[in-house]
Each structure stands twice: as C-alpha cells, then as structure tokens.
Design an enzyme around this catalytic site. Structure first.
Site, PDB file in Angstrom:
ATOM      1  N   GLU B 511      35.335  24.226  51.901  1.00  0.00           N
ATOM      2  CA  GLU B 511      36.042  24.773  50.725  1.00  0.00           C
ATOM      3  C   GLU B 511      36.259  26.261  50.973  1.00  0.00           C
ATOM      4  O   GLU B 511      35.592  27.103  50.411  1.00  0.00           O
ATOM      5  CB  GLU B 511      35.296  24.493  49.414  1.00  0.00           C
ATOM      6  CG  GLU B 511      33.794  24.772  49.428  1.00  0.00           C
ATOM      7  CD  GLU B 511      33.184  24.608  48.014  1.00  0.00           C
ATOM      8  OE1 GLU B 511      33.930  24.734  47.020  1.00  0.00           O
ATOM      9  OE2 GLU B 511      31.978  24.380  47.927  1.00  0.00           O
ATOM     10  N   GLU B 520      41.804  33.509  52.237  1.00  0.00           N
ATOM     11  CA  GLU B 520      40.409  33.773  52.578  1.00  0.00           C
ATOM     12  C   GLU B 520      40.103  33.238  53.980  1.00  0.00           C
ATOM     13  O   GLU B 520      38.964  32.942  54.312  1.00  0.00           O
ATOM     14  CB  GLU B 520      39.480  33.222  51.497  1.00  0.00           C
ATOM     15  CG  GLU B 520      39.658  33.999  50.178  1.00  0.00           C
ATOM     16  CD  GLU B 520      38.749  33.531  49.040  1.00  0.00           C
ATOM     17  OE1 GLU B 520      37.912  32.659  49.276  1.00  0.00           O
ATOM     18  OE2 GLU B 520      38.900  34.057  47.924  1.00  0.00           O
TER      19      GLU B 520
END
Lengths: 768, 768
Positions: B511, B520
């Site tokens: 995740e 990210e």
C-alpha cells in the site's frame, strides 16, 4: 562611464559606428567545418561560421536505433515491455567538432532532422536525446551559441519548450537560438538530408495529422510563429539565454508584425539567398523595406548578428569547391547546376558591409541616449541627475527645450506689458535655477522683446549657487543684474522690490517636470511658491502639464526586471515591480495603435491620464493650508490630513489592440503648455510620441517612464485593455498605482480574459 | 489536537454539531440600535444584529454639503478653482454607535446611499469620504464586521475595489463584507431613505447612462456579479479581510452558479423575507433547493453567518414596537400597514434553528476529515503520517480499502491455485506491512478461499516491527505463522522456502500509493522489490494505478497560500507555489464539467495523466540496472544516469470550461486496479470524483492532491485549458511539473488568452 551592467557607455553628439557581425551559414554544408574553413571564412570577411554538431553518420546511427526499435515493437506480443531506445553518446565519427580557442566564432547547429514537438512519444524521446547530446557536446567544445529549429507543429510547443528549458541547463554559457520564420514557412531549405524523424511518427499518434485540418485557420494567423515563440519563452521564464534566430523573408509581412518581431530578443537575423533582389547590374541587394527593417535592428543597443544563409560556399576559388564534390549529381541536381550559379559569396557580404558603412544618421535623442536604450533607472536615482553631472553641457544644448522656454517668456512679457503698461520693470523669478540656463533665456527674451525685467534666480543647492553668482559676475548678458537667492523655493519670501506690488513676481519660471509630468512633484513645489506670484496677473511658466500613457509589449524590460535582484538594500525583490522606471524605450512594441497611416503604423493610442495647471486656485490652496494639522478633516484619506489631496488624480482609459500580444507595462509621457499667449499662440513641449514631432521635435531632455506589470497580461486580437491609474498622496508622499484589465467581446458579450495585480509605488513614493 | 492555525480539530466518527450564527437585519431600521435592542434580539434568539453606522441626520448633512458645492460650481466662472467638498467627521448626531463590550455582536452597515463606483468624480469623492468615515468609526467603537453595498454599476468596479482596499487599512481588525446578489438585482429593499447620491451624478459624466445601453448584454450574463466580485478581490489581492455577504434569492440560479458562489469566501448569507415560502400551515420555510444550498454552506469548515433580513422588527410585543413610532404614517405607509403584518420574527428564526438541528449526516470522508477541509499539507509531512500517529485505529476501519484488498487477494489466490494446482503453499509477502492490516487481510483471504498460504511481513520501521512480532504471537489469526522480516523491501533477499521456486513470492501486496497515485514513489519501490516476485506467474497487488486531474477554481486555497510564509526554513517564500499539497478539497469549484445531469452538474471532466503497471517488464528493469553508473548512457537526461527514466511520464490534456472562471490550480486523484482476475472481475479503488462512488464509495484513506498556480489564470466562457504535466526524474529524485494555457475560439480562430508559468517541484521532489 559604464552603466550598471558594466557596459561602456559611449556618449556625445557624434554618432557611434554601426556594429554588424556577419556569419556564413549553409543549410546543407558539404565541407567539414574545421579551423581551416573558419580561417577561409574569416579571410573572406565573415566574422562567424555555422557548424552542424553531428555528421550524416550520426543521423544513420539514430535512424538505425529507431528502426530496430520499431521492428522489436512489431515482433513483441507486449509492446509495453520493450524499453525505450537509447541513443548512445557521440563517437568521433558522429561529429567533426573538437575543442579549440577559436570555437567562439562558431554557431553550432542542432540536427534539423529531429522533431522535439512530436506527438509520438517515441519520436519525441529520441529527438530529445539527440538534442541533449548535441547541445551538451557543443557546450563541451566551447561553442556556446546553438541554433535550433523551431517546432514543426504548433501542437507540441509546450513539450518543445520544456525540452529547450532542459537544454539551457546543459552548460553555464549555453545560448539557444530558435530559428523561426516571421510568418508561414521558412524560406531557407532546412529539409533534412536523409529521413526526418517526423516522417517516422506512428499513425496512432495522429494529433499531427488532425492538426492539418485546423491549419486552414492557422495559416490565416500571421502571428502564429510569434505565439509559438511567446509560449517557448514563457515556459523558459524569459531566460536571457534563450533568443530568436529570425529569418528575413523574401517579402516582409505587415509593419505591425515586423515591429512585433523587432521588439523580441532577436540575436541572429538570418538572410537567406531569397531575401536579396538583383539590382540593374545583377548585384544582390536588399529592397528598401528590407534595408529599413535591418536598420531598425542595427540601431538596437545590442544589434543581432546577421547570418548569410546559402548565398554560396566558402571557397578560395570556385574550382576548388567543385573539386570537393564526390557524388555524381542526379539529373535534378544537374538541372539546378545549369541555372546561374550563386556569385562569389563576398558579393552578399560586400553589400552588407556597404550597408553597415552607410547606415542613416540616428535622431538626436538616440545619439544622446546611446548606451541608455532600454536601460531602466529607478526614479530614486533620476536619470537627469546622473546625466547632468557628466553631460550638462550637452543638455543645455537641447535644440528645443530652452529655445521654447525663451519664446514662452517673450510672449508672456509682451502680454503683461500690454496689460500693465510701462509703469515699472516686470519681475521674472526663475525658481530652481540650477546653473542658470533659464535665467539666460529670460534675459534674452527681455532683449528680444525690448521689455525691461528684474530677474531673480532662486536655488537651494549651495554648489549651483556658487556658479550662479560667478555667472552673474562674468556673463555679459547677466551683467550683475540678476538677484541670486539661496533658498528653498517654498520658503522664499519673494522679490524685494519697491513700489508696485512689493514681494510679488510677475512671472515664475521653473523646470520641475519629470518624465510623467508630475512625477518629480512639480505640482507640490509650485503650490509652495505660489504665494510670491502676483495674485491677479501672475504667470506660471509652465502653465499646464499633463501625463499620458499607452500599453506596451516590452519583453526586454520584463526579462531585465525578472533577472534583477533588488536594486536597493531597503527594497525587497518583489518591490522592483512596484515602481516606475525612467527609460529610453527602444526595443518594444505598442499594443494599441491608431489606424494605419502610409508612413508608420506605429502611431500609438496614447491617452491622457490627468493634468495640472498653475497658478492653483487660491480657494483650493487656502483649504489645503487649513487642513494641515487636522483641524479641518474629512476622514484623512490614506492616513494624512488631506493637505495635498487636491493634487491627487485618477483615470481610467480603454485601449484596443488589433493584433493582440502580451502587455508588460505602460509607457508614460508628458505634454506641457509653457505659455499660451493672449492671441492663442501656444508654446509647448511634448514627449508624447503622437505629438512630440509637432510640438517639440528633437527634444532630448526627457526619456519616457515605464510602469511595469509583475505578471505580463495576454491580450487577444481585438482585446480591450482597461487601464486604471492613480496619483495618490498621503501629504507626506506622492505615489502611483496602476492596474490593467483585459476584455474581449464575443458575440456582443464582454468577457474578462485577464488582468494584472494592482501595483503601487507607495513604498518608494516621492517625499513631498 | 490543533491544526496549524491553532484551530481545535475535532476528530472521530461522531458528526460534529452544525454551527449557525444568525443575525437580524433591517434595511430600513426605524429603531435606534443600542445595547437594549441587542439585548432584546438576543433574548429573541438572535446571535447578531446589524447596525447602520450613521443616522439620517448625517445623510442630510452630506447632502447639504453636496448641494452647496453644486450651487457654488454653478455660480463660479471657473469651476476648476472651487475646492472639492469636505465631509467633516461624525458628530454625536450623526451616529448612535458608542464603544461597548458587546459591540462584537453588531454588524455595522455602511450607508447604502453612497456610490463608490460613480463615474462622477464629485459623487465618488464624497462617497469615499462617507465610506472612510463610517468604516473608521465602526472600527473605533469595536465593530469589526462591516457590511457594504456592492458597486451599483459594473463600470466603476476597479475604482470601487480601490476604495475597499483603502477601507481594509482603516483598522487592524476591519472585515469588509460586500453585499452582492447571486445574479440580477438584490431582492431586499436597499433603496435609500432620502436621496441616493447616484441620483446627483452630473450629466457630463454620462458613462453611467451609456452603460445602460450595454445592459442588454449584461443582463444575459448571469455571472456578472461574480465577475464584479472577482475584480474586487483581485484588486484587494485576495485579502482574508474581505468577504462576501451573499443574498439568497427567491429563485436560485443554476447549480453551476450556486457552486461558483459557494466556492467563494461567503462570510454572511443574507436571507431576505422573499427567500422564504409558506408551508401549508402558513409557516415560513425554505424550499428544498434552498435548504440544500444552505446545507452546502453549513458543511464548510467555517460556515457563513446567516442574516435574516426584513423578516420583522425586534419586539417584546408588537404593541411596544408600535409605541416607538413617532412619525405619523403617510397614506402609503398606512396602506402597507393594512396588509398582513410580518409574523412574529422568531418564526423565521425558529425555522432556521430547526434546520440547524436537522442537518443531514455528512458522508464518511467529511466526518473523518472534519477540521481538515481545505487544509493544505505539504507532501514533506504526508497527511497519512500525521494521521496514523493519532487515528491509526480509525483509518484501519476504512470501510472500503482493506475490504477491497482482501477481495483482491482472494481472487489472486484462486487464480494462482487454478494455474499451479495444489502442489505447495502459495507465498504472499506484504511489503511495507506497517502494523499489519494487510497481513490480516491476506490471512482472512486464505481462510475464506480455503487456500493455504505462507505469509511474510516486510517492514523497515523498527517500531512497527515490534508490533508485528507481538501481533504474530498474540493474534489468533496470525498464530505465529507469519514470517516477520525487518528490512527495506528493496534489499530483502526474498522468502526462504524450500522446494518449489525458492526465494520467490507468488503475490506481493503493498500500500504505497499517494494521493496522486505514484507520488509516494510506489513505482520506484515496487521496481526495487520485483526481484523477489515469481517471474512467470507472480502477481502484484495493486496491479496498475493511474493519476488523474482536473482544473479547479479554489480561491480559498489561493488566499491561504498567498498569506503563508514559507513552511520550511529551507524553502523560499515563492517555492510554496512549486509543490503539490495533500488537501481535503472542500470549498472550490470545478472549472470543467461534463454535460449536466439531473442530479448534479458538478461531475467534473477528469483526465488521466498517466499510469503504471506491475510487474514491470524485465527488459526495462534490466536496461535500467545497466544504465546505473553511466556505462550505458543516452546523454543523461536531467543530470542522472537514466536508471529511473522508465518511470518518467508526461501528458497533455484539454479541458473546456462552459462558464469560465479563474483557475487556481489542478486537483489530482488516483485510480488503482488492485487485481483483475482471470474471469475479469476487477477490484478497484478510486479517489477520482467521477468514479469513486462506483469503485470505492466511502473510502476515507486518501485526500486529493492540489497543484497550485502562482498566478491565477482567467478562463473565459467556453475557454479551453490546455494542461501539460510531467513526472520527472533524475534518478535521485522524482518531481512534478505543470503548466496551464488558455485558449478561446473566436470565429473559428484559436487564440491564446492566458497561461501560467511552468511550475516545478524539483527543489522539493521526493528522494528515491
């Protein structure tokens, strides 16, 4: 004397020689570019030589990489898993360039067969690699000037621009020149030898093809290439390392478009063979229009280099060049050869050198301002101060200003004599007399009219006061008859005369106007001395003055401000956008012009901002005095007592721009009526470009003022610029505020399409 | 917990109570506003009370000054010599207001009979004096909230705005609320008692009259008042001291215009009597549409105050109020009185209080994000970090995200079992396991499918590692069967299994997605661990993800960034515009929407920027590894070796805006396919507003991302926004670049009307 950029400023009445660097360029160079060729070019009289960065071998290699990749893609069941092709660094076979001291005389040419704007990511990716390799290699061998084709399609301009931005970072001295036609297609043959990568674009990236349909419209848009350039330089944030290589076409476009281009940073002006015509003797020459346009460029502070393109190879003799041909000509080539050969190249070169020698004489203000073109001076260090310390003599020789003052004084003397009779001498006081030029003019007016005067010279500067006294003693005209007073004009009690109207002057003469009329506080100063002027018949010279303005496209000034740090320790960097500058506007374009005239389409639409007239009404001055200290108060606008509120002004004006553009700021000017006689003879000065030729041609004492916009504002074709300006005061200071808003009318509906911030020079306003 | 502004952030699953401050306003107040009236208003249930700053006596005095001046002008032979009239400061007769502790409950009302936008300089001058006096006096007595009429004509908006800017400086706490209708005319009767100054405008300043002719067009422009507001706040540089008092009309305009207004800083929502309707019992209520619009406002982080306007005077009893009437009613007034009297004002008030109590429950993400609306967090301090330290529990209860992961893992297990048979346990590795929620989901999927797995949990955070070990020992489901590994995922050698395919995982679960999908560095992290995934059948969960975006009008975010200093000592102030922010977008407007649907016109046009899929092609990763160190090189894009170049992306998308507006930035979202099974069952997450309801309704784990524009860009009606974005990398960093360009088509010709700078987050890019 050097300016802030360390550039030697040549001043004086003599015209400076015209500088013209001329380079030789071939779009399909067959010879190897090396020191020998450069030497031959320089021997032939060229200053510069263009040099392809890479060879045909490199082109073949890149093509091979691409074709292999396309084959791999075709063979792959999962094309997404195939890595993008890499173009490996240049090998000795790929380039003829090597580091050398004389490389500064080369202009590197990026391969014309790449397509940085391609909508096919593969083509764009490979093109970008070629571009990066070539620019980096050129920088490495010491060639900082790099010529790169403009984008082929208007679709990928932003992508193209992003790649150029990357290129600017490839070396500290890299200077990229984007080759663009003024409108339509380039005339010089830049078609690649071999395959152009754009031909390999894959059909699924069909945007380029769709674009063709739109081209009907775009062809009608004469400004398309300028818009392309505008996008590129905006993405590159007006980098001073990015400029234009502009091709001069066979037929020049409209004067408006010519002016648009000449307002931009053109560092290279390419003259293809087709831009020349033949004179009666068969010699290649430029048309009058081309000559004029070239002259415009050559008058710039930093004129562009000229690149003669495809006017003939560099040869010792023609025979030698022919020997270099290895390949048998095709029938088509042979056909070309049977047409008349290009002359000995020096013909074009000789002609340009001839033009260089015979450039027209510049107008007086350009001669006097040589070195000051587009050089912005903050009003904190007014240009006049700076100039007067060096060239005071020159400025007193302004062919117009003092002459007109003398005419005005003479007319005023005659009017007063008629009105008052010969009862006594008329009193003329020159306030802010400086070294005394206006005193001399008053005395001359007295002589020419035969009207006797009593002359006063008021000056607070102790150094100038010494000069005034000396002049009084030594100047035959002054002859010790001038009363020289050292005093601030606002505290001077007035002339000490006996008899009629003691302590009052009949005429007050001053020269307190700035570039925008009132910006050096003439209204406030003249309010302050009005008590010595005769209340019934007293005359102020100047009588009235007004401020005028027009929106400008001035990329050079914008780029200069962007690259500037703060000019003052007390100023933040962003404050540089919040004050007007005195500047000899030179490389710029008027955004709003009056209907074309045959001679010049650049008659700008100039609007009056506001005006002042003197003497001021006594009732107004009386109320102002009473407001001082707050006893009469109306809420104290902007923090003061309101004692100077009668000198506040505001205006709003609308300018239409037929061809659109980008507004970088406002040009400001002034007009003044020195004196309007009883029989309506007006003596006027003007820096307003619309009226200056008529009112005070060749006056050199003032440069315009420039109000910058922090964020340039786009103006579409037929767009309306609404400009609001204010002259604000809080009693202690005077400052300006300005804002530009842009509207268009579509189907009768007025829509806002842009606008600037409200700018204010309050922090740097003039102290009253 | 408090946010950066010191505002207490209430968090949790419970809905926070709806806040509604309600004020009472009368356009023609007959009673004196004093503490007594305020006390009665508060007794009746009001929180706030409007208070005219000045009295009728003041109006008469100003009118006298003006009329005297006009007489003087008429009598004067030289009108230019007559000083402008001064309005002297307020006298006790001119105002009923006095300093008092409870003055914070008053909203001061500037005299409605002035005309700050007048084209007659005299009227504008006197109006400005009245405005300045009244605002300054209100501030002096401690009333900081000041209500001022919007400009009467659209002609003088800039002048009006300049005056308001002056007004904002009249006191440190002054807050100006500009009263504007949503469209057309105000419904509340703001006509002045007595003469309105605009009626005195002199004919020579006829612009106002000319304007009438244009009004045909302007009436058709429903957005005219919004445009007025936009000019005012732009001149006032998005001051947080300037806001809107928006009148809710009888008939609401289009939902698009409603959304436009609710994206603006409305601090006062005025509800005139006419905005109410009667229900069957004759009780005043709001229509469903009005209720919905009000609810939209009440859901804001700082909901506007509601001002009930002309719904009845404040009375203890009707009789008492009647006693205060001193003047005999005119026949007309008497006629009005004979019509049914307004009900006891608390009827309207009671109804609003009822609405306040019965506001609809907010959607989950708003409940969870309460206090975070429009609060921008820099990706340097990712929101998730911040939240997880406090509300980790809450986020693991995301009603969607982990459930969907479990479904995806279950589908993947079934597909693999089918493919591989029951030969051995399938290996599932959770990389970046954190506290282990995905481990639990993998184990649950194993239980639900009956497919045995060997589970690995890889985590480099030593603190989380402790928790993982504890959970392995104590959690019944984990039951010590999970292999917990402390390691950076990129250096983990892989599972240590015996037999089949040692050291390879069958499923990698992660995740790592951010608000914009790849921001990210999920692509880079998953590249780094791909060596442990089985090369033939290995499955990545998520399999693919894509970034999406749309242009936004977000004046609140723009104002917040403008007023911010640098958030980081290593960052200059202007860099705040050069990075994206994670933000729960709340008070904003989509600039480009899809064709209206009956339910909601706000379905934005969202375009995909780019996508990533895993596992990555081995050929691509192989080349990337070889490029590291520079042995294979292609010119080294952007300074690196090119080892991460395969994760660079770029895109270009065009958005059309039907109603135009101002673009302040781009909203960014992501979609991901966690797993798409062999039988085409897709398990997806989405924060894309177009697809989120369908794909992952009520998911709360991600807020959108916002890419700001330093200079907002105007978009005309039917304008086209061309957005270019890049995901750039130099191997060491990943960053974004973005630029917006605006075009319109007029008569088939495409014209550029504006554009932003190229923004780049390179300086603040993520380290790889």
């Amino acid at each position: 004397m050097t300016d802030a950029n360390g550039v030697e400023i040549v001043r004086g009445q003599n015209d400076t020689p015209t500088i013209m660097y001329i380079g030789q360029h071939e779009t399909h160079r067959t010879e190897i570019v090396n020191q020998d060729l450069l030497y031959r070019a320089q021997n032939a009289g060229y200053d510069l030589l263009s040099a392809p960065v890479s060879t045909a071998a490199f082109q073949s290699r890149v093509l091979g990489v691409l074709q292999a990749h396309v084959e791999t893609l075709k063979a792959s069941s999962d094309p997404g898993s195939v890595p993008c092709p890499l173009v490996k660094p240049l090998t000795p076979d790929d380039t003829d360039l090597v580091p050398h001291d004389s490389n500064a005389s080369f202009i590197a040419v990026v391969s014309p067969w790449i397509d940085l704007a391609s909508s096919d990511p593969l083509i764009a990716h490979v093109s970008r690699q070629v571009f990066n390799l070539e620019v980096a290699y050129a920088a490495f061998v010491g060639i900082s000037n790099v010529l790169v084709q403009g984008p082929i399609s208007s679709m990928g301009v932003t992508q193209y621009a992003r790649t150029l931005l990357e290129g600017l970072g490839l070396g500290p001295y890299v200077q990229l020149h984007v080759l663009l036609p003024m409108t339509g297609e380039l005339e010089q043959d830049i078609s690649a030898d071999g395959i152009h990568l754009s031909e390999l674009a894959r059909p699924q990236y069909a945007e380029d093809f769709e674009d063709v349909e739109e081209d009907d419209d775009e062809q009608a848009n004469m400004y398309a290439h300028w818009e392309t350039w505008n996008t590129i330089r905006t993405v590159c944030n007006y980098s001073t390392k990015l400029s234009i290589a502009l091709e001069m076409p066979r037929l020049l476009p409209s004067l408006s478009l010519q002016h648009r281009w000449s307002s931009e940073p053109v560092r290279l002006l390419t003259l293809p063979r087709t831009s020349f015509i033949r004179n009666n003797k068969g010699f290649p020459v430029l048309s009058k229009q081309h000559q004029q346009y070239l002259s415009q460029f050559l008058r710039l502070r930093f004129p562009p280099w000229v690149l003669l393109s495809d006017v003939g190879a560099i040869t010792s003799t023609v025979v030698e060049a022919a020997e270099t041909a290895i390949v048998e000509p095709t029938p088509a080539e042979a056909a070309v050869k049977s047409t008349p050969q290009p002359e000995n190249p020096p013909q074009h070169l000789q002609y340009l050198r001839h033009l260089q020698q015979t450039q027209p004489v510049r107008p007086p203000i350009e001669r006097f301002g040589q070195g000051y073109q587009d050089y912005m001076q903050s009003p904190l260090q007014p240009l006049t101060d700076n100039l007067e310390s060096i060239t005071y003599e020159v400025f007193e020789k302004d062919p117009v200003k003092y002459e007109w003052y003398e005419r005005a004084i003479a007319l005023a003397l005659k009017d007063l004599r008629e009105k008052l009779g010969k009862q006594s001498k008329l009193v003329v006081a020159v306030v802010g007399a400086g070294r005394g030029p206006l005193v001399t003019r008053a005395l001359r007016a007295s002589v020419s009219t035969g009207i006797d005067i009593k002359c006063y010279a008021i000056e607070k500067n102790p150094n100038a006061h010494v000069l005034l006294q000396r002049r009084n003693a030594t100047d035959a005209l002054w002859n010790n008859k001038v009363t020289v007073v050292k005093s601030d004009m606002r505290t001077w009690p007035g002339p000490i005369t006996t008899g009629r109207d003691a302590s009052k002057a009949d005429i007050l003469v001053s020269e307190l106007l700035g570039s925008f009329g009132d910006n050096e506080l003439s209204p406030e100063c003249l309010d302050g001395i009005q008590h010595v002027l005769h209340p019934e018949h007293g005359i102020n010279i100047p009588q009235t003055y007004s401020a005028h303005f027009t929106p400008l496209a001035s990329p050079k000034l914008h780029a200069d401000l962007l690259s500037r740090g703060s000019t003052d320790l007390n100023m933040t960097v962003s404050e540089k956008w919040e004050l007007p500058y005195v500047v000899m506007l030179h490389q710029f374009d008027y955004l709003s012009t009056l209907p074309l005239t045959a001679e010049d389409p650049r008659t700008p639409a100039v609007e009056e901002a506001w005006s002042f007239s003197h003497p001021q009404s006594e009732a107004i001055l009386d109320l102002a005095r009473k407001r001082a200290g707050g006893s009469i108060d109306a809420g104290g606008f902007l923090g003061g007592d309101g004692t100077n509120e009668h000198n506040a002004r505001s205006c709003r004006a609308v300018f239409t721009s037929a061809n659109g553009g980008v507004c970088h700021g406002l040009g400001g000017y002034f007009e003044t009526v020195l004196y309007c006689s009883n029989d309506r003879q007006k003596v006027e000065l003007s820096t307003n470009p619309v009226t200056m030729a008529e009112k005070s041609k060749d006056m050199i004492s003032w440069f315009p003022i420039f109000f910058p916009l922090k964020t340039p504002v786009y103006v579409p074709d037929d767009g309306q610029m609404e400009v609001s300006m204010w002259r604000q005061t809080d009693d202690r200071k005077v400052w300006y505020e300005w804002i530009v808003e842009v509207y268009i009318k579509v189907g009768g509906k007025k829509m806002k399409v842009g606008g600037s911030d409200l700018h204010s020079s309050r922090k740097n306003g003039c102290l009253t």
